[in-house]
Design a protein around this motif. Structure first.
Motif, PDB file in Angstrom:
ATOM      1  N   TRP A 114      -0.115  -4.590 -10.276  1.00 43.79           N
ATOM      2  CA  TRP A 114      -0.003  -3.167  -9.964  1.00 43.79           C
ATOM      3  C   TRP A 114      -0.161  -2.326 -11.227  1.00 43.79           C
ATOM      4  O   TRP A 114      -0.872  -1.324 -11.230  1.00 43.79           O
ATOM      5  CB  TRP A 114       1.353  -2.893  -9.314  1.00 43.79           C
ATOM      6  N   ASN A 141      -3.069   0.593 -12.347  1.00 44.31           N
ATOM      7  CA  ASN A 141      -2.621   1.970 -12.560  1.00 44.31           C
ATOM      8  C   ASN A 141      -2.433   2.346 -14.028  1.00 44.31           C
ATOM      9  O   ASN A 141      -1.887   3.395 -14.333  1.00 44.31           O
ATOM     10  CB  ASN A 141      -1.293   2.192 -11.815  1.00 44.31           C
ATOM     11  N   SER A 150      -2.625   5.814 -15.667  1.00 40.96           N
ATOM     12  CA  SER A 150      -1.639   6.839 -15.273  1.00 40.96           C
ATOM     13  C   SER A 150      -0.465   6.937 -16.253  1.00 40.96           C
ATOM     14  O   SER A 150       0.342   7.860 -16.148  1.00 40.96           O
ATOM     15  CB  SER A 150      -1.074   6.508 -13.889  1.00 40.96           C
ATOM     16  N   PHE A 192       7.895   7.396 -10.325  1.00 45.68           N
ATOM     17  CA  PHE A 192       6.546   6.951  -9.962  1.00 45.68           C
ATOM     18  C   PHE A 192       6.603   5.544  -9.369  1.00 45.68           C
ATOM     19  O   PHE A 192       5.956   5.258  -8.356  1.00 45.68           O
ATOM     20  CB  PHE A 192       5.626   6.988 -11.189  1.00 45.68           C
ATOM     21  N   ALA A 220       8.047   5.608  -5.849  1.00 45.96           N
ATOM     22  CA  ALA A 220       7.163   6.216  -4.861  1.00 45.96           C
ATOM     23  C   ALA A 220       5.913   5.379  -4.581  1.00 45.96           C
ATOM     24  O   ALA A 220       5.319   5.505  -3.510  1.00 45.96           O
ATOM     25  CB  ALA A 220       6.741   7.608  -5.336  1.00 45.96           C
ATOM     26  N   ASN A 221       5.524   4.522  -5.525  1.00 46.01           N
ATOM     27  CA  ASN A 221       4.232   3.867  -5.411  1.00 46.01           C
ATOM     28  C   ASN A 221       4.233   2.349  -5.290  1.00 46.01           C
ATOM     29  O   ASN A 221       3.183   1.774  -5.005  1.00 46.01           O
ATOM     30  CB  ASN A 221       3.356   4.258  -6.603  1.00 46.01           C
ATOM     31  N   ASN A 280       5.028  -1.241  -3.576  1.00 47.66           N
ATOM     32  CA  ASN A 280       5.238  -1.830  -2.259  1.00 47.66           C
ATOM     33  C   ASN A 280       6.654  -2.416  -2.192  1.00 47.66           C
ATOM     34  O   ASN A 280       7.012  -3.246  -3.021  1.00 47.66           O
ATOM     35  CB  ASN A 280       4.191  -2.927  -2.043  1.00 47.66           C
TER      36      ASN A 280
END
Length: 170
Positions: free
Chosen positions: A119, A123, A126, A154, A157-158, A160
């Motif tokens: 993950w 990302n 970011s 973050f 919220a993102n 899984n």
């Protein structure tokens, strides 16, 4: 430049390890917890605990990070020691799970390690790269470590929920 105080780091780590052992002991599916943090083989693999579970034929391994800062971020270490080409814990650890404990806020984040790294790679752009010059008093030298700060909000919220859990420990 920040100073790496080896003795203080050990004490913080021991406090975190004791708390996480108590946390694991409260779960009905935990059969046994083995602290392997002082065994060289497991230190080289960045593994602190081997846990046997009722519902799993194979033991699971855990790497624990205890953070005393309250920045609102989690640190994803990519390089532990740049001068000696030592990869950061997030790439070096062979643990199944990462337990990241924030002592000030009592928050425990539990990640499936492989899924977390995957993950992160997806990302990476970011997040903010941080470079630290460290003084290691135990070894009388300096070294550079690198990693990324990821806002906890973050993550929450993102990520899984199959691969990430958050607990507040009391």
């Amino acid at each position: 430049m920040r100073t790496h105080d080896f003795k203080n780091s050990i004490l913080v780590g021991i406090e975190g390890e004791n708390l996480i052992k108590r946390f694991l002991e409260t779960h009905n599916n935990v059969i046994s917890i083995e602290d392997v943090s002082n065994i060289r083989k497991y230190q080289d693999q960045d593994i602190d605990f081997i846990v046997r579970l009722k519902n799993s034929p194979n033991p699971v391994s855990i790497e624990l990070k205890t953070d005393t800062y309250d920045s609102g971020n989690i640190f994803f270490e990519t390089v532990s020691n740049k001068e000696n080409n030592v990869p950061g814990c997030m790439y070096k650890s062979q643990a199944n799970y990462l337990f990241y404990y924030f002592s000030k806020t009592k928050e425990l984040y539990i990640f499936n390690f492989k899924e977390y790294v995957k993950w992160f790679e997806e990302n990476r752009e970011s997040f903010t790269l941080k470079i630290f010059k460290n003084i290691n008093r135990k070894r009388n030298g300096t070294y550079t470590s690198e990693g990324y700060t990821i806002p906890k909000t973050f993550l929450e919220a993102n990520l899984n929920p199959k691969f990430f859990k958050k607990y507040i420990l009391t």
